[in-house]
Structures are given as structure tokens and as C-alpha cells.
Design an enzyme around this catalytic site. Structure first.
Site, PDB file in Angstrom:
ATOM      1  N   ALA A 167      -3.381   3.565  -2.293  1.00 57.72           N
ATOM      2  CA  ALA A 167      -3.411   2.512  -3.303  1.00 57.72           C
ATOM      3  C   ALA A 167      -3.090   1.184  -2.653  1.00 57.72           C
ATOM      4  CB  ALA A 167      -2.408   2.803  -4.414  1.00 57.72           C
ATOM      5  N   ALA A 201       0.843  -1.196   0.000  1.00 55.56           N
ATOM      6  CA  ALA A 201       0.000   0.000   0.000  1.00 55.56           C
ATOM      7  C   ALA A 201       0.875   1.241   0.000  1.00 55.56           C
ATOM      8  CB  ALA A 201      -0.920  -0.003   1.216  1.00 55.56           C
ATOM      9  N   ASP A 202       0.307   2.312  -0.482  1.00 55.85           N
ATOM     10  CA  ASP A 202       0.974   3.612  -0.418  1.00 55.85           C
ATOM     11  C   ASP A 202      -0.092   4.677  -0.216  1.00 55.85           C
ATOM     12  OD1 ASP A 202       3.539   5.090  -0.650  1.00 55.85           O
ATOM     13  OD2 ASP A 202       2.487   6.099  -2.286  1.00 55.85           O
ATOM     14  N   THR A 203       0.208   5.647   0.620  1.00 57.64           N
ATOM     15  CA  THR A 203      -0.740   6.720   0.922  1.00 57.64           C
ATOM     16  C   THR A 203      -0.095   8.070   0.678  1.00 57.64           C
ATOM     17  OG1 THR A 203      -1.846   5.388   2.628  1.00 57.64           O
ATOM     18  CG2 THR A 203      -2.178   7.767   2.711  1.00 57.64           C
TER      19      THR A 203
END
Length: 277
Positions: free
Chosen positions: A163, A123-125
Site C-alpha cells: 500500500a 508504504a507497507d508491504t
């Protein structure tokens, strides 16, 4: 300023211990959130007996995904997060999460000691200032942190994108050898326009937001900066749980592809191998 905000400032301006540096990870504060009994779903029950890798060292993501009752193994990605900020936020965050997932997949798929993982989740924020369009990640210094939060206050509304990318080896092992599913969650956050510079600096000095995209923790003291959230609350924390479950279900359904291969395809593949010999 109200009495409650003055009391808060008196408290946070005199910390008992010096705050950590911006280049060091901060420790999670307080006791862990209580966990409900695990969901009894076929896909989760199957994964509980297999390797499940979270390609992130974020304690918040691990805590949230822990609600699914999976045996999480944390293996942070070493992929460079160097995509150009000129990309649209959707493309930037999805591209970064994909790089993380692929890096850990390539590293672990041939792990002879533990065996290949059944699922890799990355995940990436990022936070996007809607006034300037700039992508905000973690602050790099106290001055940068203060400037970041002040810009979010002045803009009032900003967006948080997370994501999710899930990868799982195909049962058939046919090219490309893995299944992949992704999802991007978008949430609007409205800051309190009456928050003063003094309060922002007091919050910065707590270092709670030093390791967080956008520089604040909605689940903690940072909630005093926020007026309302429009969309997924846990997306702002770092991992939208409902979307995570859907991505896991989708990628594991794709990975279980042996029974869906046509019989003639299996025979054709075998015939081609014999001809080549």
C-alpha cells in the site's frame, strides 16, 4: 539434489561472520543499483527543490524511489502497527500505510526548523499465504522464519500487497489542510515446489530475509526459492515504482488547489470572518 544446490548449501552453511539477530536491522548487501538520469517531469522538477519525506527506513524502498531523482529525507513513522490481522489484506496494508503517513505528517507539518514537507510518502508491504489466508510480515526468529518459508513453498502461490499513501499540504490550507492519495498493488509469486527443507534452512541462516515481509528477498539470494512472478517485480521488493509516480502526480495535483477555489467562496469566507468579528 543438483550439484549446484549442494554447492550453494556448502557455501551458506559456513558463513564467515555470525548472522545478525532477528531483532536487529540487517545491512543492505552489495553495491547500490545504477541510477539512470532523473526524469524531467514538471511535478518531479518542482519537488526537487522542496522537502520530500519517506516515512520508512527500508533501504529497498529508498533505493527504488531514488530512481525518481527526489531529495528523499527518511523519517520512519512511530505509529503502532497493531491493526487486527482479521482484516482483509487490502484493508490491513492500506490502514497500516495510512497510519504511518498521518503520524509523520502530524509530526512534520509544524517543523519550524526545516519547514513543512511538500510531500510525505508511506508504504507497507505484507505477504499473504493463499492456502491459509494468513498475513505474513517479518519473521521473528529462525524457527518462525523456517516455518514461514516452508508454508509458502507448500502453498506454491502467494500474494504480495504493498500500500502506498501520499500526503501533501493544500496550498489553500482549507480543511482538512492536506490532500491524500493511496494505491494498493497486488502481485502473485509462485515458489518452486521442489525446494527442499535443507535449502530453506540454508537460506534462513543467511539472514537475508530476516527484515523482509514473507522472509525472503526476491532481488537477492531469495530468488532461488521463486519459480515466477506474476505482476510487478519491484512491488515484491517493497515499492512499485510506476504506481508510486502516479500517486505522487495525483496528490500534488490535488494539493495545488488555490486556483480552483471559486471566487465567491473566497469572498464568502472573508465576509463570514468579518461578521464574526
Amino acid at each position: 539434489m543438483s550439484d549446484s544446490k549442494e554447492a550453494l548449501l556448502d557455501h551458506v552453511d559456513s558463513p564467515a561472520d555470525p548472522p545478525p539477530a532477528y531483532d536487529l536491522p540487517t545491512k543492505p548487501r552489495g553495491p547500490p543499483l545504477p541510477r539512470p538520469p532523473p526524469l524531467s517531469l514538471p511535478v518531479l522538477n518542482d519537488l526537487r527543490t522542496r522537502r520530500v519525506v519517506l516515512a520508512s527506513q527500508s533501504p529497498r524502498r529508498r533505493r527504488i524511489i531514488g530512481y525518481l531523482g527526489l531529495p528523499i529525507e527518511v523519517i520512519p513513522s512511530n505509529a503502532a502497527e497493531d491493526l487486527p490481522k482479521s482484516l482483509a489484506p487490502f484493508e490491513y496494508v492500506l490502514g497500516t500505510a495510512t497510519k504511518k503517513a498521518q503520524a509523520v505528517y502530524q509530526q512534520e507539518i509544524t517543523n519550524e526548523e526545516k519547514g513543512e514537507p511538500a510531500l510525505i510518502l508511506a508504504a507497507d508491504t505484507v505477504v499473504v499465504n493463499t492456502a491459509s489466508g494468513s498475513i505474513l510480515e517479518k519473521p521473528t526468529s529462525e524457527a518462525h522464519h523456517f516455518s514461514m518459508l516452508r508454508s509458502l513453498r507448500d502453498a506454491r502461490k502467494h500474494k504480495v500487497y504493498t500500500a502506498l499513501v501520499a500526503m501533501a499540504p493544500l496550498e489553500s490550507a482549507r480543511v482538512p489542510g492536506y490532500a491524500m492519495e493511496s494505491h494498493v498493488e497486488e502481485t502473485d509469486v509462485v515458489f518452486d515446489g521442489d525446494v527442499s527443507d535443507e535449502l530453506i534452512m540454508a537460506y534462513v541462516r543467511t539472514r537475508e530475509g530476516a527484515d523482509k515481509a514473507g522472509g525472503y528477498g526476491l532481488q537477492g539470494l531469495g530468488s532461488i526459492l521463486v519459480e515466477k512472478v506474476e505482476g510487478s517485480y519491484d512491488n515484491v521488493i517493497g515499492l512499485p515504482l510506476k504506481a508510486t509516480l502516479k500517486v505522487i502526480e495525483a496528490v500534488m495535483a490535488k494539493a495545488d488547489d488555490e486556483d480552483r477555489l471559486p471566487d465567491d467562496q473566497v469572498l464568502d469566507d472573508g465576509d463570514e470572518d468579518e461578521d464574526e468579528e
